[in-house]
Design a protein around this motif. Structure first.
Motif, PDB file in Angstrom:
ATOM      1  N   MET A 147      10.267 -14.685 -12.419  1.00  0.00           N
ATOM      2  CA  MET A 147       9.713 -13.493 -13.035  1.00  0.00           C
ATOM      3  C   MET A 147       8.626 -12.920 -12.133  1.00  0.00           C
ATOM      4  N   TYR A 148       8.273 -11.647 -12.393  1.00  0.00           N
ATOM      5  CA  TYR A 148       7.178 -11.029 -11.665  1.00  0.00           C
ATOM      6  C   TYR A 148       6.414 -10.077 -12.577  1.00  0.00           C
ATOM      7  N   MET A 149       5.141  -9.881 -12.250  1.00  0.00           N
ATOM      8  CA  MET A 149       4.301  -8.880 -12.908  1.00  0.00           C
ATOM      9  C   MET A 149       4.027  -7.792 -11.881  1.00  0.00           C
ATOM     10  N   GLU A 150       3.956  -6.571 -12.357  1.00  0.00           N
ATOM     11  CA  GLU A 150       3.653  -5.439 -11.485  1.00  0.00           C
ATOM     12  C   GLU A 150       2.344  -4.821 -11.926  1.00  0.00           C
ATOM     13  N   MET A 151       1.459  -4.594 -10.947  1.00  0.00           N
ATOM     14  CA  MET A 151       0.164  -3.991 -11.239  1.00  0.00           C
ATOM     15  C   MET A 151      -0.051  -2.814 -10.292  1.00  0.00           C
ATOM     16  N   PRO A 152      -0.614  -1.722 -10.798  1.00  0.00           N
ATOM     17  CA  PRO A 152      -0.908  -0.599  -9.901  1.00  0.00           C
ATOM     18  C   PRO A 152      -1.998  -0.996  -8.915  1.00  0.00           C
ATOM     19  N   LEU A 153      -1.905  -0.482  -7.725  1.00  0.00           N
ATOM     20  CA  LEU A 153      -2.888  -0.751  -6.685  1.00  0.00           C
ATOM     21  C   LEU A 153      -3.465   0.573  -6.228  1.00  0.00           C
ATOM     22  N   ASN A 154      -4.760   0.677  -6.285  1.00  0.00           N
ATOM     23  CA  ASN A 154      -5.439   1.877  -5.832  1.00  0.00           C
ATOM     24  C   ASN A 154      -5.832   1.663  -4.375  1.00  0.00           C
ATOM     25  N   PRO A 155      -5.165   2.375  -3.428  1.00  0.00           N
ATOM     26  CA  PRO A 155      -5.475   2.156  -2.008  1.00  0.00           C
ATOM     27  C   PRO A 155      -6.932   2.372  -1.653  1.00  0.00           C
ATOM     28  N   SER A 156      -7.669   3.171  -2.424  1.00  0.00           N
ATOM     29  CA  SER A 156      -9.081   3.381  -2.101  1.00  0.00           C
ATOM     30  C   SER A 156      -9.904   2.127  -2.381  1.00  0.00           C
ATOM     31  N   ASN A 157      -9.349   1.166  -3.138  1.00  0.00           N
ATOM     32  CA  ASN A 157     -10.049  -0.090  -3.395  1.00  0.00           C
ATOM     33  C   ASN A 157      -9.841  -1.106  -2.280  1.00  0.00           C
ATOM     34  N   VAL A 158      -8.911  -0.827  -1.384  1.00  0.00           N
ATOM     35  CA  VAL A 158      -8.654  -1.728  -0.265  1.00  0.00           C
ATOM     36  C   VAL A 158      -9.354  -1.147   0.949  1.00  0.00           C
ATOM     37  N   PRO A 159     -10.275  -1.872   1.563  1.00  0.00           N
ATOM     38  CA  PRO A 159     -11.009  -1.341   2.703  1.00  0.00           C
ATOM     39  C   PRO A 159     -10.076  -0.894   3.835  1.00  0.00           C
ATOM     40  N   ALA A 160     -10.501   0.119   4.524  1.00  0.00           N
ATOM     41  CA  ALA A 160      -9.737   0.626   5.659  1.00  0.00           C
ATOM     42  C   ALA A 160      -9.615  -0.459   6.719  1.00  0.00           C
ATOM     43  N   LEU A 186       0.829  -1.203   0.000  1.00  0.00           N
ATOM     44  CA  LEU A 186       0.000   0.000   0.000  1.00  0.00           C
ATOM     45  C   LEU A 186       0.865   1.255   0.000  1.00  0.00           C
ATOM     46  N   ASP A 187       2.039   1.174   0.643  1.00  0.00           N
ATOM     47  CA  ASP A 187       2.925   2.332   0.703  1.00  0.00           C
ATOM     48  C   ASP A 187       3.438   2.726  -0.681  1.00  0.00           C
ATOM     49  N   LYS A 188       3.562   1.764  -1.593  1.00  0.00           N
ATOM     50  CA  LYS A 188       4.038   2.036  -2.957  1.00  0.00           C
ATOM     51  C   LYS A 188       2.903   1.984  -3.983  1.00  0.00           C
ATOM     52  N   LYS A 189       1.672   1.672  -3.506  1.00  0.00           N
ATOM     53  CA  LYS A 189       0.492   1.564  -4.380  1.00  0.00           C
ATOM     54  C   LYS A 189       0.746   0.574  -5.511  1.00  0.00           C
ATOM     55  N   VAL A 190       1.294  -0.595  -5.154  1.00  0.00           N
ATOM     56  CA  VAL A 190       1.649  -1.587  -6.157  1.00  0.00           C
ATOM     57  C   VAL A 190       1.367  -2.996  -5.647  1.00  0.00           C
ATOM     58  N   MET A 191       1.108  -3.897  -6.594  1.00  0.00           N
ATOM     59  CA  MET A 191       0.981  -5.313  -6.283  1.00  0.00           C
ATOM     60  C   MET A 191       1.910  -6.060  -7.228  1.00  0.00           C
ATOM     61  N   TRP A 192       2.689  -6.971  -6.659  1.00  0.00           N
ATOM     62  CA  TRP A 192       3.593  -7.788  -7.455  1.00  0.00           C
ATOM     63  C   TRP A 192       3.116  -9.231  -7.404  1.00  0.00           C
ATOM     64  N   MET A 193       3.034  -9.860  -8.556  1.00  0.00           N
ATOM     65  CA  MET A 193       2.731 -11.285  -8.651  1.00  0.00           C
ATOM     66  C   MET A 193       4.034 -11.971  -9.051  1.00  0.00           C
ATOM     67  N   LEU A 194       4.583 -12.770  -8.127  1.00  0.00           N
ATOM     68  CA  LEU A 194       5.845 -13.462  -8.378  1.00  0.00           C
ATOM     69  C   LEU A 194       5.590 -14.872  -8.869  1.00  0.00           C
ATOM     70  N   MET A 195       6.374 -15.276  -9.855  1.00  0.00           N
ATOM     71  CA  MET A 195       6.321 -16.634 -10.392  1.00  0.00           C
ATOM     72  C   MET A 195       7.683 -17.273 -10.138  1.00  0.00           C
ATOM     73  N   PRO A 196       7.848 -17.949  -8.989  1.00  0.00           N
ATOM     74  CA  PRO A 196       9.157 -18.462  -8.589  1.00  0.00           C
ATOM     75  C   PRO A 196       9.803 -19.415  -9.599  1.00  0.00           C
ATOM     76  N   GLU A 197       9.030 -20.276 -10.236  1.00  0.00           N
ATOM     77  CA  GLU A 197       9.613 -21.227 -11.178  1.00  0.00           C
ATOM     78  C   GLU A 197      10.288 -20.525 -12.353  1.00  0.00           C
ATOM     79  N   GLN A 198       9.712 -19.409 -12.799  1.00  0.00           N
ATOM     80  CA  GLN A 198      10.268 -18.660 -13.918  1.00  0.00           C
ATOM     81  C   GLN A 198      11.202 -17.540 -13.470  1.00  0.00           C
TER      82      GLN A 198
END
Length: 188
Positions: A72-85, A58-70
């Motif tokens: 590799m990772y994907m980066e997606m923007p995260l909107n903190p207002s979509n995460v409940p308080a 939340l501090d960087k407004k990002v979500m990373w999906m890691l794929m350990p076998e490869q």
């Protein structure tokens, strides 16, 4: 899809203020049961499943999906207002009724029936809140269609390294190649 559903349930279920803990998150639905290892350090989360690792910052407004076998990772923007308080109440909560006390994974809890609205739809769930740690340890749909429960909870700070992209991982590009980069086979 089931992992994404688990993450959605997780974000609406974790309500501890400044939570720092690790444990197992067991999500059950008609699609089956998935157990994920969970690490929480305030506004940072890490969920490990057989499909991969999801790190939310939340501090960087990002979500990373890691794929350990490869590695590799994907980066997606995260909107903190979509995460409940982080509060005991659900967004859109209409009513909360204490039903009684129950033991969940060895911990005494207060069981609540909660009605709330989301996207204009009224939903009823049960929530088992553990007063000793100030967070729900189990949440379930009233109709029994899904359940999420924390097990093996260990309260305490988690290493910052759990919430970073590991060394040696490459970022997966989500961009489409340009037409200039596409091979062209022309037959006349």
């Amino acid at each position: 899809r089931f992992v994404l559903m688990s993450m959605a349930i997780f974000f609406t279920a974790v309500t501890a203020q400044a939570a720092e803990f690790s444990g197992d998150m067991v999500t059950t639905s008609k699609e089956g049961t998935v157990t994920q290892k969970l690490f929480i350090n305030n506004d940072k989360t890490r969920m490990e499943s057989p499909q991969g690792i999801a790190i939310t910052r939340l501090d960087k407004k990002v979500m990373w999906m890691l794929m350990p076998e490869q590695k590799m990772y994907m980066e997606m923007p995260l909107n903190p207002s979509n995460v409940p308080a982080t509060s005991e109440k659900y967004p859109g909560e209409l009513e909360r009724t204490l039903i009684g006390k129950e033991t969940v994974d060895g911990r005494m809890t207060d069981k609540y029936r909660i009605a709330y609205t989301a996207a204009g739809v009224k939903t009823v769930i049960f929530q088992w809140l553990a007063p000793d740690i100030g967070m729900p340890v189990k949440t379930a749909a009233e109709d029994g269609s899904w359940m999420m429960e924390y097990k093996n909870i260990k309260m305490g700070s988690q290493p910052d390294s759990l919430f970073e992209i590991p060394a040696g991982y490459s970022k997966m590009s989500m961009e489409m190649p340009s037409m200039d980069d596409m091979p062209v086979d022309v037959e006349y």
